[in-house]
Design a protein around this motif. Structure first.
Motif, PDB file in Angstrom:
ATOM      1  N   ASN A 118     -37.708  31.785  19.419  1.00 22.54           N
ATOM      2  CA  ASN A 118     -38.139  32.349  20.692  1.00 22.54           C
ATOM      3  C   ASN A 118     -39.664  32.234  20.765  1.00 22.54           C
ATOM      4  O   ASN A 118     -40.360  32.837  19.949  1.00 22.54           O
ATOM      5  CB  ASN A 118     -37.723  33.820  20.777  1.00 22.54           C
ATOM      6  CG  ASN A 118     -38.091  34.474  22.096  1.00 22.54           C
ATOM      7  OD1 ASN A 118     -38.488  33.822  23.045  1.00 22.54           O
ATOM      8  ND2 ASN A 118     -37.967  35.793  22.148  1.00 22.54           N
ATOM      9  N   PRO A 119     -40.194  31.387  21.696  1.00 27.10           N
ATOM     10  CA  PRO A 119     -39.546  30.865  22.908  1.00 27.10           C
ATOM     11  C   PRO A 119     -39.149  29.390  22.875  1.00 27.10           C
ATOM     12  O   PRO A 119     -38.631  28.885  23.869  1.00 27.10           O
ATOM     13  CB  PRO A 119     -40.643  31.056  23.947  1.00 27.10           C
ATOM     14  CG  PRO A 119     -41.902  30.741  23.180  1.00 27.10           C
ATOM     15  CD  PRO A 119     -41.668  31.290  21.790  1.00 27.10           C
ATOM     16  N   THR A 120     -39.406  28.647  21.798  1.00 25.09           N
ATOM     17  CA  THR A 120     -39.289  27.185  21.855  1.00 25.09           C
ATOM     18  C   THR A 120     -37.863  26.672  21.733  1.00 25.09           C
ATOM     19  O   THR A 120     -37.574  25.550  22.122  1.00 25.09           O
ATOM     20  CB  THR A 120     -40.126  26.536  20.743  1.00 25.09           C
ATOM     21  OG1 THR A 120     -39.575  26.907  19.463  1.00 25.09           O
ATOM     22  CG2 THR A 120     -41.585  26.970  20.813  1.00 25.09           C
ATOM     23  N   GLY A 121     -36.954  27.460  21.126  1.00 20.91           N
ATOM     24  CA  GLY A 121     -35.592  27.005  20.905  1.00 20.91           C
ATOM     25  C   GLY A 121     -35.412  26.135  19.678  1.00 20.91           C
ATOM     26  O   GLY A 121     -34.312  25.619  19.439  1.00 20.91           O
ATOM     27  N   HIS A 122     -36.453  25.955  18.848  1.00 18.44           N
ATOM     28  CA  HIS A 122     -36.357  25.098  17.674  1.00 18.44           C
ATOM     29  C   HIS A 122     -35.419  25.694  16.624  1.00 18.44           C
ATOM     30  O   HIS A 122     -35.274  26.920  16.505  1.00 18.44           O
ATOM     31  CB  HIS A 122     -37.734  24.895  17.042  1.00 18.44           C
ATOM     32  CG  HIS A 122     -38.661  24.063  17.867  1.00 18.44           C
ATOM     33  ND1 HIS A 122     -38.284  22.886  18.460  1.00 18.44           N
ATOM     34  CD2 HIS A 122     -39.974  24.227  18.203  1.00 18.44           C
ATOM     35  CE1 HIS A 122     -39.297  22.362  19.113  1.00 18.44           C
ATOM     36  NE2 HIS A 122     -40.337  23.157  18.976  1.00 18.44           N
ATOM     37  N   LEU A 123     -34.826  24.808  15.831  1.00 20.95           N
ATOM     38  CA  LEU A 123     -33.926  25.190  14.741  1.00 20.95           C
ATOM     39  C   LEU A 123     -34.499  24.650  13.435  1.00 20.95           C
ATOM     40  O   LEU A 123     -34.648  23.434  13.269  1.00 20.95           O
ATOM     41  CB  LEU A 123     -32.528  24.627  14.989  1.00 20.95           C
ATOM     42  CG  LEU A 123     -31.444  24.959  13.957  1.00 20.95           C
ATOM     43  CD1 LEU A 123     -31.173  26.459  13.913  1.00 20.95           C
ATOM     44  CD2 LEU A 123     -30.154  24.195  14.279  1.00 20.95           C
ATOM     45  N   MET A 124     -34.826  25.549  12.501  1.00 19.41           N
ATOM     46  CA  MET A 124     -35.437  25.135  11.241  1.00 19.41           C
ATOM     47  C   MET A 124     -34.400  24.459  10.350  1.00 19.41           C
ATOM     48  O   MET A 124     -33.330  25.016  10.122  1.00 19.41           O
ATOM     49  CB  MET A 124     -36.051  26.341  10.518  1.00 19.41           C
ATOM     50  CG  MET A 124     -36.769  25.976   9.215  1.00 19.41           C
ATOM     51  SD  MET A 124     -37.459  27.423   8.349  1.00 19.41           S
ATOM     52  CE  MET A 124     -38.861  27.820   9.410  1.00 19.41           C
TER      53      MET A 124
END
Length: 485
Positions: free
Chosen positions: A257-263
């Protein structure tokens, strides 16, 4: 005791206030007053904080004291500032505004606003049946005092089972139920972070986490996320932990939050190893872990790589279920949970038993509820992406693989100005600087896709209309700005 913001601090928050689009013919004092109102509106400048003296702010902004004096006068006239001779000037709530459920403020007449400041869904239809079932379970708890500092055992077991199903074996003793995820974070910070300690966060990140850290007077450093790609630069992130050796790092690895990235999984493992070597505690926010879209596989939990009790996971029911159900939790080692419970007693004793029983029944129906949520969010995300591509093609957006928000890069450093202009056409926005420090991220905007598709398309139409008029506006007639949440 009233806190105070210094002239240099306020100058950093104001950023390029004097060169925002749409104020070419606006006097400097009016532009400065509007910029301060904007900071108040989106929560970057709290209510009840003492502003710097006129001379100090004038020196920090390199403008005349007369300009600052006129801006402060305008803020007093609009009800945003109170002054007393010899005591200074401090921010206040205008009489034409109300405090919202988020704790921020908004105009009294903004009830019909399309609100893109809140990234949360309405309640699922299963909530009513869960509430009825919870009232039938309640009598067996009525014979006691009703205080359960770690939470009722049924809910702790249900949350532990969910972690175990994700591949992270967990017992009920490792779970503490809280009154929402924000409450969970606050309790963890009380236990793990001394005032003035160093903390590493992503940039951008969740604004209320920044507020919680500021309340602890933490020394915050940031790791910048890229708009596209993996988001995290692995070597920079690991280097920040190894070299900076922060006391704590707050990360959102699952649909950030807020970018939506998944590590990715390998970085999760390396982050845990680096944190152990540096003596850093990791607070991992898993608010969006249940909301992958497009059948995106979710990597193992960060805590699954932890062997030294360095990872404290927090989560809750606000995003996949409903924000009005104030149920969150902490997953940690059993001794840490007991220390958290001891610290909690001085704050709020325990979470409501009835709400916890409702949560138990909702979690029992989790597969069906979450599947519906994912389908709903996918359709709404695609509608928002389509509207942006049509009406605002110059904006750059990375399609999120989960969560509830888009992080859009705008066609200029106009986020705060656009948010204020959008209020005029009935759209509330979350400008980029809310998600960072010291007035940065003016080229970005968070756009949640939690509203119905028709509302999202209409909102983009209105935003596009004010965007294309922003550069050529002769003199903005700002109404009293509203606060986002």
């Amino acid at each position: 005791m009233t806190s105070q913001v210094r002239g240099a601090q306020l100058a950093r928050l104001l950023g390029q206030w004097h060169s925002l689009p749409g104020r070419r013919r606006s006097p400097d004092y009016a532009a400065l007053a509007s910029a301060v109102r904007g900071l108040l509106a989106d929560g970057r400048l709290p209510l009840g904080v003492r502003l710097p003296a006129e001379r100090e702010l004038a020196q920090a902004l390199r403008i005349s004291r007369t300009t600052v004096t006129a801006a402060y006068r305008q803020l007093r006239e609009s009800g945003h500032l109170a002054s007393r001779r010899g005591a200074g000037s401090w921010t206040m709530l205008p009489g034409t505004h109300r405090v919202t459920s988020s704790g921020l403020w908004t105009p009294l007449d903004d009830l019909d606003m399309i609100d893109l400041g809140v990234a949360a869904l309405s309640a699922p239809p299963q909530l009513l049946s869960a509430a009825r079932a919870a009232t039938e379970d309640l009598p067996r708890y009525l014979g006691g005092a009703g205080y359960h500092p770690t939470g009722i055992v049924e809910l702790r077991e249900a949350v532990a089972e969910a972690y175990t199903a994700r591949g992270l074996p967990t017992s009920a003793d490792q779970i503490m139920v809280t009154s929402g995820t924000q409450h969970a974070l606050d309790l963890v910070l009380r236990l793990a972070l001394a005032p003035g300690a160093s903390v590493l966060v992503e940039s951008p990140t969740y604004p209320n986490a920044l507020a919680a850290l500021a309340a602890r007077r933490a020394r915050i450093t940031t790791h910048g996320l890229a708009l596209d790609g993996a988001g995290w630069d692995a070597e920079l992130l690991l280097g920040s932990i190894r070299q900076g050796r922060p006391k704590l790092a707050y990360l959102i690895p699952d649909f950030q939050n807020p970018t939506g990235h998944l590590m990715p999984a390998d970085l999760r493992e390396r982050v845990v190893a680096a944190a152990h070597a540096a003596g850093t505690d990791l607070v991992v926010d898993e608010s969006f872990v249940d909301l992958p879209l497009d059948a995106t596989p979710v990597p193992p939990a960060v805590a699954s790589f932890d062997r030294h009790s360095r990872v404290i996971s927090i989560g809750g029911m606000s995003k996949p279920y409903w924000g009005g159900l104030r149920i969150g939790w902490v997953r940690a080692s059993a001794p840490q949970v007991q220390r958290l419970a001891a610290a909690r007693v001085g704050v709020d004793m325990s979470s409501p038993v009835l709400d916890q029983l409702v949560a138990v029944h909702l979690l029992a129906e989790a597969p069906a509820i979450v599947a519906d949520r994912r389908a709903q969010l996918t359709a709404q995300r695609d509608a928002l992406l389509g509207a942006l591509a049509t009406r605002l093609p110059d904006w750059r957006v990375c399609v999120p693989r989960g969560g509830v928000t888009l992080w859009a890069e705008l066609d200029g450093p106009i986020s705060s100005a656009l948010a204020r202009a959008a209020e005029e056409v009935g759209v509330r926005l979350a400008p980029g600087p809310r998600f960072g420090l010291d007035g940065t991220l003016e080229r970005f905007l968070r756009l949640p896709f939690t509203l119905p598709a028709a509302d999202l398309v209409e909102a983009v139409d209105r935003i596009a209309a004010v965007r294309y008029g922003l550069d050529r506006a002769a003199r903005p007639q700002w109404r009293e700005p509203a606060v986002i949440a």
